[in-house]
Motif scaffolding. Structure first.
Motif, PDB file in Angstrom:
ATOM      1  N   THR A   1     -65.881  11.390 -18.892  1.00 53.99           N
ATOM      2  CA  THR A   1     -65.736  10.204 -18.042  1.00 53.99           C
ATOM      3  C   THR A   1     -65.814   8.931 -18.865  1.00 53.99           C
ATOM      4  O   THR A   1     -65.066   7.969 -18.618  1.00 53.99           O
ATOM      5  N   PHE A   2     -66.708   8.913 -19.852  1.00 55.80           N
ATOM      6  CA  PHE A   2     -66.841   7.737 -20.715  1.00 55.80           C
ATOM      7  C   PHE A   2     -65.543   7.471 -21.474  1.00 55.80           C
ATOM      8  O   PHE A   2     -65.049   6.331 -21.513  1.00 55.80           O
ATOM      9  N   VAL A   3     -64.973   8.519 -22.049  1.00 52.70           N
ATOM     10  CA  VAL A   3     -63.721   8.369 -22.803  1.00 52.70           C
ATOM     11  C   VAL A   3     -62.587   7.962 -21.869  1.00 52.70           C
ATOM     12  O   VAL A   3     -61.755   7.105 -22.209  1.00 52.70           O
ATOM     13  N   GLN A   4     -62.532   8.570 -20.686  1.00 53.80           N
ATOM     14  CA  GLN A   4     -61.498   8.199 -19.721  1.00 53.80           C
ATOM     15  C   GLN A   4     -61.617   6.736 -19.315  1.00 53.80           C
ATOM     16  O   GLN A   4     -60.599   6.041 -19.166  1.00 53.80           O
ATOM     17  N   SER A   5     -62.848   6.254 -19.168  1.00 56.27           N
ATOM     18  CA  SER A   5     -63.062   4.841 -18.827  1.00 56.27           C
ATOM     19  C   SER A   5     -62.544   3.931 -19.939  1.00 56.27           C
ATOM     20  O   SER A   5     -61.935   2.892 -19.674  1.00 56.27           O
ATOM     21  N   MET A   6     -62.792   4.344 -21.182  1.00 54.50           N
ATOM     22  CA  MET A   6     -62.286   3.560 -22.314  1.00 54.50           C
ATOM     23  C   MET A   6     -60.767   3.475 -22.276  1.00 54.50           C
ATOM     24  O   MET A   6     -60.182   2.395 -22.446  1.00 54.50           O
ATOM     25  N   MET A   7     -60.140   4.609 -22.042  1.00 57.83           N
ATOM     26  CA  MET A   7     -58.676   4.633 -22.022  1.00 57.83           C
ATOM     27  C   MET A   7     -58.113   3.821 -20.854  1.00 57.83           C
ATOM     28  O   MET A   7     -57.112   3.117 -20.988  1.00 57.83           O
ATOM     29  N   GLN A   8     -58.776   3.919 -19.697  1.00 55.98           N
ATOM     30  CA  GLN A   8     -58.328   3.148 -18.546  1.00 55.98           C
ATOM     31  C   GLN A   8     -58.473   1.656 -18.787  1.00 55.98           C
ATOM     32  O   GLN A   8     -57.641   0.862 -18.341  1.00 55.98           O
ATOM     33  N   GLY A   9     -59.535   1.273 -19.505  1.00 53.92           N
ATOM     34  CA  GLY A   9     -59.726  -0.136 -19.809  1.00 53.92           C
ATOM     35  C   GLY A   9     -58.625  -0.711 -20.681  1.00 53.92           C
ATOM     36  O   GLY A   9     -58.276  -1.885 -20.556  1.00 53.92           O
ATOM     37  N   LEU A  10     -58.072   0.146 -21.553  1.00 55.67           N
ATOM     38  CA  LEU A  10     -57.009  -0.312 -22.455  1.00 55.67           C
ATOM     39  C   LEU A  10     -55.621  -0.111 -21.874  1.00 55.67           C
ATOM     40  O   LEU A  10     -54.658  -0.735 -22.333  1.00 55.67           O
ATOM     41  N   ASN A  11     -55.502   0.757 -20.877  1.00 54.60           N
ATOM     42  CA  ASN A  11     -54.200   1.057 -20.279  1.00 54.60           C
ATOM     43  C   ASN A  11     -53.854  -0.024 -19.256  1.00 54.60           C
ATOM     44  O   ASN A  11     -53.843   0.204 -18.041  1.00 54.60           O
ATOM     45  N   SER A  12     -53.594  -1.218 -19.764  1.00 57.21           N
ATOM     46  CA  SER A  12     -53.364  -2.371 -18.898  1.00 57.21           C
ATOM     47  C   SER A  12     -52.197  -3.182 -19.435  1.00 57.21           C
ATOM     48  O   SER A  12     -52.208  -3.622 -20.592  1.00 57.21           O
TER      49      SER A  12
END
Length: 428
Positions: A42-53
């Motif tokens: 979940t932590f890694v997914q959150s990081m990726m979602q934060g950058l996927n913008s």
């Protein structure tokens, strides 16, 4: 317990002098290992979602555009134009520096770039005309703070992503506060110059010279017109505007002013990557860090604590300003925006503060951190450019910080300064 582990470990890693991005990541990993608030996946997914913008693409694009324009001779031509119209007044060279910084802010979108590009020219010039080197360097450092307030601003893009706010609305909201800051700095500069006998430039320009200088600067002056006109004319988005600015800057630098070569572009891209990569890493890790904060209900706890002290909007905004001013002295600006926006925005929205107005408050607070020791980025840049010791520069910066705080309070408590223009243009 979770929040205690998170913040104590963060403080420990920061005291070990680890970079802010690494400190955020390490404290998150320690918290996950000790208390398991979320899984590693979940932590890694959150990081990726934060950058996927998509809006975040504007960060490297505006960074590259600012690099190209800074090296392409635009700053020198902006200084020439400002000198024509304001150079003869009392403290004229200081006024020229501030006015040029306003124009450069509408081109580069960052503070340190303005300090480097303008300081290299103006600090030696001011010293040659009898200005104190410490005063000159402090002026350049302070004027550079406008770079993150007047659009296009990388910090505003980051805030918009963190708050879910309109980038176009934030860009337009920054125009009047940016010019108000410029006027405030000019007033202080004139008062100081009168007291210390700093005269303007005695050079007189002929009509022919004025016309030639303005004509030479038109390609550079057109950049903010193209960027903002394109955004608010519906031609392209703010992110696309960043790409347009980069391409336009390359064309101007290569074929019009001819002050950069094709081979220079590789180095400028390299410089841009070095500047924006840490920012994007911080944004990604901060998103994961923020996910842990949310799960542990830290934002709600802090909100309740502040509102339990007072329900007065005036006092809450004052407390938030104090917090942001302190944070800005030691934390990287974009990391502070990503971490604190989810915590503070719910508090102020409950009190009726517009998210766009609050974005201007946040960005201006943290911009003051650029000139506040011990970690003021603009101070270090001005120290290097002006060839002055950091200690001597710090002694000269405090009056400028005072002026900026007065302007901050005006912008905080008179929301119309920020909101009138975007409301009038219907971008909110």
């Amino acid at each position: 317990m979770i929040s205690g582990i998170l913040f104590i470990s963060l403080v420990v890693f920061l005291l070990m002098s680890l970079p802010i991005g690494i400190s955020l990541g390490m404290s998150s990993l320690v918290t996950i290992a000790a208390a398991s608030p979320i899984s590693m996946e979940t932590f890694v997914q959150s990081m990726m979602q934060g950058l996927n913008s998509f809006p975040l693409m504007a960060v490297p694009l505006f960074t590259f555009a600012g690099e190209v324009m800074g090296k392409g001779g635009i700053s020198k031509r902006l200084i020439n134009v400002a000198s024509v119209f304001t150079g003869r007044f009392t403290g004229g060279l200081g006024i020229v520096t501030i006015v040029t910084s306003l124009f450069f802010a509408a081109i580069a979108g960052t503070g340190s770039a303005a300090v480097a590009a303008i300081g290299l020219i103006m600090i030696p010039t001011m010293v040659q005309h009898g200005y104190d080197k410490g005063y000159s360097s402090a002026l350049v450092a302070t004027a550079g703070t406008v770079g993150v307030i007047i659009p296009p601003s990388v910090c505003m893009v980051v805030y918009a992503v963190a708050a879910g706010a309109s980038i176009s609305g934030l860009f337009m909201a920054g125009i009047v506060p940016g010019f108000l800051i410029g006027i405030g700095l000019i007033i202080y500069s004139v008062i100081y110059s009168k007291k210390h006998g700093y005269k303007g430039d005695s050079r007189r320009y002929t009509f022919k010279e004025v016309g030639k200088i303005i004509l030479d600067a038109i390609p550079g002056l057109m950049i903010p017109v193209i960027i903002l006109g394109g955004i608010y004319g519906g031609i392209f988005t703010p992110t696309e505007a960043a790409a347009v600015a980069g391409v336009y800057g390359v064309i101007i630098g290569l074929f019009v002013y001819k002050e950069i070569k094709l081979s220079d572009l590789v180095y400028l891209v390299y410089r841009s990557v070095l500047m924006c990569a840490p920012v994007l890493i911080i944004i990604g890790i901060s998103t994961g860090f923020g996910r842990i904060l949310t799960i542990s209900q830290v934002p709600a706890t802090i909100a309740n604590a502040i509102l339990s002290l007072t329900s007065s909007k005036l006092l809450v905004l004052l407390l938030i300003n104090i917090l942001l001013l302190i944070v800005g002295t030691f934390m990287e600006t974009n990391a502070a925006i990503i971490i604190l926006t989810p915590i503070l925005l719910p508090i102020v929205t409950l009190l009726g503060v517009n998210p766009v107005h609050f974005g201007i408050i946040v960005v201006m607070n943290l911009s003051i951190g650029f000139i506040t020791p011990p970690l003021g980025a603009n101070l270090f840049m001005a120290s290097q450019v002006g060839e002055i010791s950091f200690d001597r520069l710090v002694k000269k910066i405090w009056p400028w910080i005072g002026v900026m705080i007065i302007l901050l309070l005006l912008i905080t408590y008179i929301p119309q300064i920020s909101l009138a223009l975007p409301k009038a243009l219907g971008v909110m």
